[in-house]
Design an enzyme around this catalytic site. Structure first.
Site, PDB file in Angstrom:
ATOM      1  N   ARG A  18       0.805  -1.235   0.000  1.00 14.45           N
ATOM      2  CA  ARG A  18       0.000   0.000   0.000  1.00 14.45           C
ATOM      3  C   ARG A  18       0.839   1.288   0.000  1.00 14.45           C
ATOM      4  O   ARG A  18       0.304   2.365  -0.180  1.00 14.45           O
ATOM      5  CB  ARG A  18      -0.955  -0.011   1.210  1.00 14.45           C
ATOM      6  CG  ARG A  18      -2.146  -0.915   1.009  1.00 14.45           C
ATOM      7  CD  ARG A  18      -2.911  -1.114   2.289  1.00 14.45           C
ATOM      8  NE  ARG A  18      -2.213  -2.022   3.202  1.00 14.45           N
ATOM      9  CZ  ARG A  18      -2.560  -2.232   4.474  1.00 14.45           C
ATOM     10  NH1 ARG A  18      -3.588  -1.572   4.991  1.00 14.45           N
ATOM     11  NH2 ARG A  18      -1.893  -3.074   5.223  1.00 14.45           N
ATOM     12  N   THR A  85       3.623 -13.804   9.405  1.00 18.70           N
ATOM     13  CA  THR A  85       4.400 -13.315  10.558  1.00 18.70           C
ATOM     14  C   THR A  85       4.963 -14.471  11.395  1.00 18.70           C
ATOM     15  O   THR A  85       6.048 -14.345  11.968  1.00 18.70           O
ATOM     16  CB  THR A  85       3.535 -12.394  11.440  1.00 18.70           C
ATOM     17  OG1 THR A  85       2.260 -13.026  11.654  1.00 18.70           O
ATOM     18  CG2 THR A  85       3.301 -11.055  10.780  1.00 18.70           C
ATOM     19  N   GLY A 146      -5.948  -7.579  14.278  1.00 21.27           N
ATOM     20  CA  GLY A 146      -6.310  -8.835  14.918  1.00 21.27           C
ATOM     21  C   GLY A 146      -7.010  -8.516  16.239  1.00 21.27           C
ATOM     22  O   GLY A 146      -6.630  -7.561  16.916  1.00 21.27           O
ATOM     23  N   ASN A 176      -4.739  -6.571  18.727  1.00 21.43           N
ATOM     24  CA  ASN A 176      -3.354  -7.011  18.848  1.00 21.43           C
ATOM     25  C   ASN A 176      -2.436  -5.929  18.286  1.00 21.43           C
ATOM     26  O   ASN A 176      -2.518  -5.583  17.111  1.00 21.43           O
ATOM     27  CB  ASN A 176      -3.190  -8.318  18.066  1.00 21.43           C
ATOM     28  CG  ASN A 176      -1.734  -8.718  17.895  1.00 21.43           C
ATOM     29  OD1 ASN A 176      -0.881  -8.315  18.681  1.00 21.43           O
ATOM     30  ND2 ASN A 176      -1.462  -9.509  16.865  1.00 21.43           N
ATOM     31  N   ARG A 306      19.682  21.030   8.319  1.00 23.22           N
ATOM     32  CA  ARG A 306      19.591  19.714   7.678  1.00 23.22           C
ATOM     33  C   ARG A 306      20.185  18.549   8.418  1.00 23.22           C
ATOM     34  O   ARG A 306      19.748  17.462   8.281  1.00 23.22           O
ATOM     35  CB  ARG A 306      20.220  19.792   6.305  1.00 23.22           C
ATOM     36  CG  ARG A 306      19.215  20.053   5.227  1.00 23.22           C
ATOM     37  CD  ARG A 306      19.897  20.320   3.916  1.00 23.22           C
ATOM     38  NE  ARG A 306      20.794  19.257   3.546  1.00 23.22           N
ATOM     39  CZ  ARG A 306      21.706  19.382   2.584  1.00 23.22           C
ATOM     40  NH1 ARG A 306      21.845  20.540   1.949  1.00 23.22           N
ATOM     41  NH2 ARG A 306      22.493  18.385   2.276  1.00 23.22           N
ATOM     42  N   SER A 380      27.025  41.194   1.560  1.00 26.87           N
ATOM     43  CA  SER A 380      25.870  40.557   0.933  1.00 26.87           C
ATOM     44  C   SER A 380      26.260  39.937  -0.399  1.00 26.87           C
ATOM     45  O   SER A 380      27.114  40.453  -1.119  1.00 26.87           O
ATOM     46  CB  SER A 380      24.782  41.596   0.685  1.00 26.87           C
ATOM     47  OG  SER A 380      24.323  42.061   1.927  1.00 26.87           O
TER      48      SER A 380
HETATM   49  C1  UD1 Z   1      -0.439  -8.110  12.181  1.00 27.07           C
HETATM   50  C2  UD1 Z   1      -1.130  -9.083  13.127  1.00 27.07           C
HETATM   51  C3  UD1 Z   1      -2.401  -8.449  13.649  1.00 27.07           C
HETATM   52  C4  UD1 Z   1      -2.085  -7.163  14.357  1.00 27.07           C
HETATM   53  C5  UD1 Z   1      -1.277  -6.233  13.441  1.00 27.07           C
HETATM   54  C6  UD1 Z   1      -0.764  -5.052  14.239  1.00 27.07           C
HETATM   55  C7  UD1 Z   1      -0.605 -11.308  12.269  1.00 27.07           C
HETATM   56  C8  UD1 Z   1      -1.095 -12.489  11.534  1.00 27.07           C
HETATM   57  N1  UD1 Z   1      -1.416 -10.297  12.408  1.00 27.07           N
HETATM   58  O1  UD1 Z   1      -1.329  -7.894  11.098  1.00 27.07           O
HETATM   59  O2  UD1 Z   1      -3.039  -9.346  14.576  1.00 27.07           O
HETATM   60  O3  UD1 Z   1      -3.259  -6.535  14.790  1.00 27.07           O
HETATM   61  O4  UD1 Z   1      -0.137  -6.904  12.882  1.00 27.07           O
HETATM   62  O5  UD1 Z   1      -0.181  -4.111  13.407  1.00 27.07           O
HETATM   63  O6  UD1 Z   1       0.523 -11.335  12.729  1.00 27.07           O
HETATM   64  N2  UD1 Z   1       6.033  -9.564   7.908  1.00 27.07           N
HETATM   65  C9  UD1 Z   1       7.137 -10.327   7.603  1.00 27.07           C
HETATM   66  N3  UD1 Z   1       6.977 -11.472   6.884  1.00 27.07           N
HETATM   67  C10 UD1 Z   1       5.754 -11.894   6.457  1.00 27.07           C
HETATM   68  C11 UD1 Z   1       4.635 -11.090   6.764  1.00 27.07           C
HETATM   69  C12 UD1 Z   1       4.818  -9.939   7.499  1.00 27.07           C
HETATM   70  O7  UD1 Z   1       8.258  -9.996   7.985  1.00 27.07           O
HETATM   71  O8  UD1 Z   1       5.708 -12.951   5.818  1.00 27.07           O
HETATM   72  C13 UD1 Z   1       6.230  -8.327   8.691  1.00 27.07           C
HETATM   73  C14 UD1 Z   1       5.794  -7.092   7.956  1.00 27.07           C
HETATM   74  O9  UD1 Z   1       6.880  -6.523   7.268  1.00 27.07           O
HETATM   75  C15 UD1 Z   1       5.326  -6.186   9.093  1.00 27.07           C
HETATM   76  C16 UD1 Z   1       4.847  -7.177  10.146  1.00 27.07           C
HETATM   77  O10 UD1 Z   1       5.400  -8.421   9.827  1.00 27.07           O
HETATM   78  O11 UD1 Z   1       6.381  -5.438   9.645  1.00 27.07           O
HETATM   79  C17 UD1 Z   1       3.329  -7.278  10.214  1.00 27.07           C
HETATM   80  O12 UD1 Z   1       2.845  -7.744   8.979  1.00 27.07           O
HETATM   81  P1  UD1 Z   1       1.521  -7.192   8.333  1.00 27.07           P
HETATM   82  O13 UD1 Z   1       1.278  -7.912   7.069  1.00 27.07           O
HETATM   83  O14 UD1 Z   1       1.563  -5.713   8.306  1.00 27.07           O
HETATM   84  O15 UD1 Z   1       0.472  -7.728   9.412  1.00 27.07           O
HETATM   85  P2  UD1 Z   1      -0.943  -7.136   9.723  1.00 27.07           P
HETATM   86  O16 UD1 Z   1      -1.903  -7.613   8.691  1.00 27.07           O
HETATM   87  O17 UD1 Z   1      -0.841  -5.680   9.962  1.00 27.07           O
END
Ligand code: UD1
Ligand code: CA
Length: 437
Positions: A18, A85, A146, A176, A306, A380
């Protein structure tokens, strides 16, 4: 590895679709520092964590390069493909193989988290003797997060993702926050049991909660007090919102410490800038990077500082002045329309309007220094071509281009002689009327 210290796992492999950007999400900057830098700083500022593992994937090379240059206390591990995650945290297993103790899991896209909160979170987790603690927050609009599902006795049951939630679960306002403390020895084995039979077909870290409760392990939620801290960046809109929140926080702190900020809404000051009391920041000032500004200074309106500026007391940085990587000692004025870069200005220096330090050689691509010693003045519209020194109490005349050092008390002048042509305008008019050129 030391047993008593905590390790951190920072999740930064996600795509950040996004953001609609070529740059990996966690490298988007707020005041020239990438989002991931804020998280790394918060983690290290706790003083409780001696090592972080950053899980990289999307834009792995770029992210790893940043991490390596930014800190010695973090290692990167690759997650490819990105399967959720839960899978991401599991990638840290090998690096943490010898470690026994608490692991803090945090996302790399939450730049507003504060070290104090992390300290309280980790301490609470340890004091409770929990195997797992999840940070939660109460949101009026919990959409997309979540949800924390509790049993009738209020104990934790599980976390359900928005996409998997029933209409009833969607009503839950406790969300969460995506920050966890895990006892490594107890929780990491459970990662082998994670399944991806959910709406997104991913291995959810959040499923660890139900899994650990099933095993009879102690799992708790820690409810966050200030919801702003877990504001996550998913879009450029969020990035701008986070900048506003961070700016408000910084400006309130500075004002509490005695800095006058005429219009906090339009003065952007990086949190790594220190400012002494009774300094006034006028509207439309932008200060990024690490700087120190003394007391009783006047900055702006419309000034741009800066990075790497060390400004003494009672200094004036006026409108349309840019300062970069420069020392400006006390009682010196740079009041209008100037660029001061890679320079050292002594005390009681007066920089005339429109003075430029020409610090960059575009052929050799090098930057060199301009030194202006105590009591010196520039006229100046003068250009000081670095490397160059203006010694004590020296002057350069308006419009001069200074390419050699100017001795103490000397005047340097490169202006071409002024010539005045009497009645030139009248003569030109008469010639024009008769058709002559
Ligand atoms: C996740 C949580 C959700 C919580 C939210 C809070 C899960 C399944 N869900 O959802 O419960 O409310 O965060 O912000 O965990 N990432 C990886 N590898 C992956 C997928 C994600 O490193 O395969 C990292 C992303 O870069 C990010 C973080 O994990 O920094 C969270 O991933 P994202 O896809 O944003 O999870 P949410 O859908 O926001
Ligand atoms: Ca997210």
């Amino acid at each position: 590895m030391k047993k008593d210290k905590v390790k951190a796992v920072i999740l930064a492999a996600g795509k950040g679709t996004r953001m609609k950007s070529d740059l990996p999400k966690v490298l988007h900057p707020i005041y020239s520092k990438p989002l991931l830098g804020y998280v790394l700083d918060a983690v290290s500022s706790t003083g409780l964590i001696d090592e972080s593992v950053v899980v990289v994937g999307h834009g792995a090379e770029e992210v790893e390069k940043f991490v390596t240059e930014y800190t010695d206390d973090a290692k990167c591990v690759l997650q490819s493909p990105q399967r959720g995650t839960g899978d991401a945290v599991a990638k840290a297993k090998d690096i943490l193989a010898d470690f026994k103790g608490t692991v803090l899991v945090i996302c790399g896209d939450t730049p507003l988290i504060e070290a104090e909160t992390l300290i309280d979170f980790i301490t609470t987790h340890k004091n409770n003797g929990s195997a797992l603690t999840v940070m939660s927050a109460i949101f009026d609009n919990p959409t997309n997060y979540g949800r924390i599902v509790r049993n009738p006795d209020n104990s934790l049951k599980c976390i359900t993702e928005e996409k998997d939630a029933s209409p009833q679960v969607k009503q839950i306002k406790e969300i969460n926050a995506g920050i966890y403390c895990l006892e490594k020895e107890l929780i990491f084995p459970l990662f082998n049991e994670l399944k991806c039979n959910n709406a997104q077909g991913e291995y959810y870290l959040t499923d660890i909660i139900a899994a650990s409760i099933e095993k009879g392990l102690k799992a708790d939620a820690y409810i966050l007090k200030n919801n702003e801290e877990i504001f996550g960046i998913n879009s450029k809109i969020n990035l701008a919102e986070a900048t506003k929140i961070l700016n408000k926080r910084t400006n309130l702190k500075l004002m509490t410490e005695g800095v006058t900020i005429v219009d906090p809404e339009t003065s952007y000051i990086s949190p790594e800038t220190t400012i002494g009391k009774d300094t006034t920041i006028f509207p439309n000032v932008y200060i990024s990077g690490k700087n120190t500004i003394g007391s009783h200074c006047k900055i702006g309106p419309f000034a741009h500082i800066r990075d790497g500026a060390q400004i003494g007391d009672n200094v004036r940085i006026g409108n349309f002045v840019e300062v970069k990587k420069s020392v400006i000692k006390s009682n010196t004025n740079v009041s209008h329309l100037s660029y001061i870069g890679d320079s050292e200005l002594g005390e009681h220096v007066n920089i005339g309007a429109g003075t430029i330090t020409a610090n960059y050689d575009p052929v050799l691509k090098t930057k060199t220094k301009t030194i202006i010693k105590d009591g010196a003045n520039t006229g100046s519209n003068s250009v000081l071509v670095a490397p160059v020194t203006m010694h004590e109490n020296s002057m350069c005349a308006a419009g001069s281009v200074i390419t050699k050092d100017v001795e103490a008390n000397a005047l340097a002048l490169t202006r071409s002689p002024l010539r005045v042509f009497q009645d030139w305008v009248t003569a030109r008019l008469n010639r024009g009327k008769s058709g002559e050129k």
